[in-house]
Motif scaffolding. Structure first.
Motif, PDB file in Angstrom:
ATOM      1  N   ASP A 108       0.824  -1.210  -0.087  1.00 53.68           N
ATOM      2  CA  ASP A 108       0.112   0.089  -0.070  1.00 53.68           C
ATOM      3  C   ASP A 108       0.957   1.212   0.151  1.00 53.68           C
ATOM      4  OD1 ASP A 108      -2.489  -1.276   0.207  1.00 53.68           O
ATOM      5  OD2 ASP A 108      -2.371  -1.815   2.116  1.00 53.68           O
ATOM      6  N   VAL A 109       0.575   2.251  -0.994  1.00 52.19           N
ATOM      7  CA  VAL A 109       1.355   3.385  -0.944  1.00 52.19           C
ATOM      8  C   VAL A 109       0.393   4.562  -0.761  1.00 52.19           C
ATOM      9  CG1 VAL A 109       2.792   4.830  -2.516  1.00 52.19           C
ATOM     10  CG2 VAL A 109       2.892   2.407  -2.613  1.00 52.19           C
ATOM     11  N   PRO A 110       0.652   5.565  -0.058  1.00 52.29           N
ATOM     12  CA  PRO A 110      -0.214   6.691   0.187  1.00 52.29           C
ATOM     13  C   PRO A 110      -0.644   7.412  -1.132  1.00 52.29           C
ATOM     14  CG  PRO A 110       1.436   6.860   1.627  1.00 52.29           C
ATOM     15  CD  PRO A 110       1.964   5.705   0.828  1.00 52.29           C
ATOM     16  N   GLY A 111      -2.036   7.445  -1.147  1.00 52.71           N
ATOM     17  CA  GLY A 111      -2.756   8.172  -2.533  1.00 52.71           C
ATOM     18  C   GLY A 111      -3.018   7.192  -3.519  1.00 52.71           C
ATOM     19  N   ALA A 112      -2.800   5.890  -3.135  1.00 56.00           N
ATOM     20  CA  ALA A 112      -3.126   4.649  -4.547  1.00 56.00           C
ATOM     21  C   ALA A 112      -4.106   3.913  -4.105  1.00 56.00           C
ATOM     22  CB  ALA A 112      -1.750   4.025  -4.571  1.00 56.00           C
ATOM     23  N   GLU A 113      -4.433   3.152  -5.104  1.00 59.35           N
ATOM     24  CA  GLU A 113      -5.529   1.947  -5.004  1.00 59.35           C
ATOM     25  C   GLU A 113      -4.780   0.866  -5.341  1.00 59.35           C
ATOM     26  OE1 GLU A 113      -8.500   2.201  -4.142  1.00 59.35           O
ATOM     27  OE2 GLU A 113      -9.124   4.602  -4.847  1.00 59.35           O
ATOM     28  N   GLN A 114      -5.350  -0.495  -4.731  1.00 57.61           N
ATOM     29  CA  GLN A 114      -4.732  -1.593  -5.054  1.00 57.61           C
ATOM     30  C   GLN A 114      -5.650  -2.397  -6.109  1.00 57.61           C
ATOM     31  OE1 GLN A 114      -2.306  -3.853  -3.957  1.00 57.61           O
ATOM     32  NE2 GLN A 114      -1.390  -2.441  -2.933  1.00 57.61           N
ATOM     33  N   VAL A 115      -4.943  -2.542  -7.609  1.00 56.80           N
ATOM     34  CA  VAL A 115      -5.497  -2.953  -8.567  1.00 56.80           C
ATOM     35  C   VAL A 115      -4.982  -4.368  -8.813  1.00 56.80           C
ATOM     36  CG1 VAL A 115      -6.883  -0.754  -8.915  1.00 56.80           C
ATOM     37  CG2 VAL A 115      -4.461  -1.642  -9.917  1.00 56.80           C
ATOM     38  N   PHE A 116      -5.668  -5.083  -9.840  1.00 60.07           N
ATOM     39  CA  PHE A 116      -5.043  -6.009 -10.777  1.00 60.07           C
ATOM     40  C   PHE A 116      -6.221  -6.189 -11.848  1.00 60.07           C
ATOM     41  CE2 PHE A 116      -3.740 -10.817 -10.780  1.00 60.07           C
ATOM     42  CZ  PHE A 116      -2.678 -10.639 -12.042  1.00 60.07           C
ATOM     43  N   ALA A 117      -5.728  -5.441 -12.921  1.00 60.02           N
ATOM     44  CA  ALA A 117      -6.707  -5.426 -13.988  1.00 60.02           C
ATOM     45  C   ALA A 117      -5.986  -5.796 -15.201  1.00 60.02           C
ATOM     46  CB  ALA A 117      -7.273  -4.130 -13.931  1.00 60.02           C
ATOM     47  N   PHE A 118      -6.716  -6.529 -16.035  1.00 58.64           N
ATOM     48  CA  PHE A 118      -6.231  -6.691 -17.371  1.00 58.64           C
ATOM     49  C   PHE A 118      -7.095  -6.076 -18.625  1.00 58.64           C
ATOM     50  CE2 PHE A 118      -4.443 -10.402 -15.260  1.00 58.64           C
ATOM     51  CZ  PHE A 118      -3.102 -10.328 -15.807  1.00 58.64           C
ATOM     52  N   ALA A 119      -6.482  -5.741 -19.853  1.00 55.41           N
ATOM     53  CA  ALA A 119      -7.407  -5.179 -20.699  1.00 55.41           C
ATOM     54  C   ALA A 119      -8.303  -6.419 -21.244  1.00 55.41           C
ATOM     55  CB  ALA A 119      -6.573  -4.762 -22.070  1.00 55.41           C
ATOM     56  N   THR A 167      -9.337   7.854  -7.389  1.00 46.49           N
ATOM     57  CA  THR A 167      -8.639   7.471  -6.175  1.00 46.49           C
ATOM     58  C   THR A 167      -9.077   8.543  -4.960  1.00 46.49           C
ATOM     59  OG1 THR A 167      -6.902   6.589  -7.105  1.00 46.49           O
ATOM     60  CG2 THR A 167      -6.343   7.443  -4.969  1.00 46.49           C
ATOM     61  N   GLY A 168      -9.630   8.113  -3.755  1.00 47.51           N
ATOM     62  CA  GLY A 168      -9.955   9.068  -2.596  1.00 47.51           C
ATOM     63  C   GLY A 168     -11.394   9.469  -2.873  1.00 47.51           C
ATOM     64  N   VAL A 169     -12.237   9.093  -4.166  1.00 45.68           N
ATOM     65  CA  VAL A 169     -13.391   9.615  -4.355  1.00 45.68           C
ATOM     66  C   VAL A 169     -14.333   8.318  -4.370  1.00 45.68           C
ATOM     67  CG1 VAL A 169     -15.002  10.726  -6.121  1.00 45.68           C
ATOM     68  CG2 VAL A 169     -12.631  11.440  -5.743  1.00 45.68           C
ATOM     69  N   ALA A 170     -14.019   7.263  -5.068  1.00 50.39           N
ATOM     70  CA  ALA A 170     -14.747   6.130  -5.374  1.00 50.39           C
ATOM     71  C   ALA A 170     -13.928   4.821  -5.488  1.00 50.39           C
ATOM     72  CB  ALA A 170     -15.822   5.993  -6.514  1.00 50.39           C
ATOM     73  N   PRO A 171     -14.501   3.688  -4.894  1.00 54.16           N
ATOM     74  CA  PRO A 171     -13.602   2.448  -5.157  1.00 54.16           C
ATOM     75  C   PRO A 171     -13.237   2.226  -6.771  1.00 54.16           C
ATOM     76  CG  PRO A 171     -15.863   1.913  -4.790  1.00 54.16           C
ATOM     77  CD  PRO A 171     -15.637   3.512  -4.542  1.00 54.16           C
ATOM     78  N   PRO A 172     -12.110   1.297  -7.155  1.00 52.78           N
ATOM     79  CA  PRO A 172     -11.742   1.093  -8.441  1.00 52.78           C
ATOM     80  C   PRO A 172     -13.275   0.447  -8.996  1.00 52.78           C
ATOM     81  CG  PRO A 172     -10.225   0.449  -7.160  1.00 52.78           C
ATOM     82  CD  PRO A 172     -11.344   0.718  -6.306  1.00 52.78           C
ATOM     83  N   GLY A 173     -13.323   0.862 -10.262  1.00 51.02           N
ATOM     84  CA  GLY A 173     -14.515   0.193 -10.970  1.00 51.02           C
ATOM     85  C   GLY A 173     -13.835  -1.193 -11.744  1.00 51.02           C
ATOM     86  N   PRO A 174     -14.551  -1.808 -12.745  1.00 57.95           N
ATOM     87  CA  PRO A 174     -14.205  -2.942 -13.471  1.00 57.95           C
ATOM     88  C   PRO A 174     -12.802  -2.695 -14.035  1.00 57.95           C
ATOM     89  CG  PRO A 174     -15.952  -1.671 -14.697  1.00 57.95           C
ATOM     90  CD  PRO A 174     -15.996  -1.088 -13.339  1.00 57.95           C
ATOM     91  N   SER A 175     -12.300  -3.854 -14.417  1.00 57.03           N
ATOM     92  CA  SER A 175     -11.214  -4.241 -15.074  1.00 57.03           C
ATOM     93  C   SER A 175     -10.992  -2.956 -16.301  1.00 57.03           C
ATOM     94  CB  SER A 175     -10.533  -5.290 -15.598  1.00 57.03           C
ATOM     95  OG  SER A 175     -10.372  -6.168 -14.268  1.00 57.03           O
ATOM     96  N   SER A 176     -11.970  -3.222 -17.034  1.00 60.11           N
ATOM     97  CA  SER A 176     -11.967  -2.480 -18.327  1.00 60.11           C
ATOM     98  C   SER A 176     -11.988  -0.926 -18.136  1.00 60.11           C
ATOM     99  CB  SER A 176     -13.385  -2.883 -19.172  1.00 60.11           C
ATOM    100  OG  SER A 176     -14.562  -2.585 -18.368  1.00 60.11           O
ATOM    101  N   ALA A 177     -12.703  -0.523 -16.938  1.00 57.95           N
ATOM    102  CA  ALA A 177     -12.694   1.138 -16.737  1.00 57.95           C
ATOM    103  C   ALA A 177     -11.399   1.433 -16.119  1.00 57.95           C
ATOM    104  CB  ALA A 177     -13.653   1.356 -15.515  1.00 57.95           C
TER     105      ALA A 177
END
Length: 258
Positions: A108-119, A167-177
């Motif tokens: 975890d890095v301050p100001g970041a989201e944890q993601v694992f997304a593919f195109a 980031t900081g507003v809403a959780p990450p959306g689907p991978s495509s987004a």
């Protein structure tokens, strides 16, 4: 029966190892001193002091019409100390890079989201290769976030700590987004090297500020070093995080994933 009953003494309760380490880090942070000047690395403070001392030595020598032997010896010692102060940051950085290993900090890095997304258009075979490559980078280097691009600058995969427009507003959306948002952000930042440049390594916050990389929308505000190698973007919360060995390892993976 003369046998005595065993005496049960209460055991001392110790805080978990992680809690003790965190407390020690908090105590240490209280005593950390930084100037906080944008674009200036605090590691260069000895160099500034050395240059200032050398300037004062020169001024003192020019102001003395007939320097004595004692003054000459004092100036010689002062010149040696000034030279040592000027050289200290350079050798310190070289030692840090040579001895840097995988420090295994939190992902975890301050100001970041944890993601694992593919195109969406990445096939299963490519997903397997990219998943292996990004996992290796996150475990065998000090990278906290990894982004894989194709030759056109489109994001193929994002893994670990990255910054999104939401980031900081809403959780990450689907991978495509996530992939679409990062592709737009990276193209707008212009951080990917052109055809004549192999890579970009910003080793600390001073280097990041000097080139304006703190405006790169994909990079977390808490990032302290960045390594960009063609189709690979790496960010870490550690200054001078990527040693020559780790950068070489990242280049090899970037070549395989290209």
């Amino acid at each position: 029966d003369d046998a005595r009953a065993p005496v049960h003494r209460p055991r001392r309760a110790f805080p978990p190892r992680g809690a003790r380490a965190a407390a020690q880090d908090d105590d240490f942070a209280v005593f950390r001193f930084t100037l906080g000047i944008p674009g200036f690395d605090d590691a260069d403070i000895p160099r500034v002091v050395g240059l200032l001392g050398a300037g004062l030595l020169v001024a003192n020598h020019l102001a003395s019409s007939n320097p004595s032997d004692a003054q000459a010896r004092t100036e010689l010692v002062g010149a040696a100390l000034s030279a040592a102060c000027v050289a200290t940051p350079y050798f310190g950085r070289r030692i840090d890079e040579a001895s840097a290993g995988v420090r295994g900090g939190a992902l975890d890095v301050p100001g970041a989201e944890q993601v694992f997304a593919f195109a969406d258009d990445v096939d299963d075979a490519a997903k397997a290769d990219i998943a292996w490559g990004t996992y290796a980078l996150l475990t065998q280097t000090n990278a906290r976030g990894v982004i894989v691009l194709d030759a056109d600058g489109r994001v193929r995969c994002a893994r670990g700590s990255v910054r999104l427009p939401s980031t900081g507003v809403a959780p990450p959306g689907p991978s495509s987004a996530v992939v679409a948002d990062l592709t737009r952000t990276i193209r707008a930042s212009g951080c990917v090297p052109d055809g004549g440049e192999e890579e970009v390594y910003l080793a600390d916050r001073g280097a990041i500020d000097r080139v304006g990389a703190n405006e790169w929308g994909w990079m977390p505000p808490g990032a302290e070093s960045v390594f960009v190698a063609r189709n690979l973007l790496l960010a870490s919360d550690e200054p001078r995080a990527f040693s020559k060995k780790q950068r070489s390892w990242a280049r090899a993976i970037a070549k395989k994933l290209s």
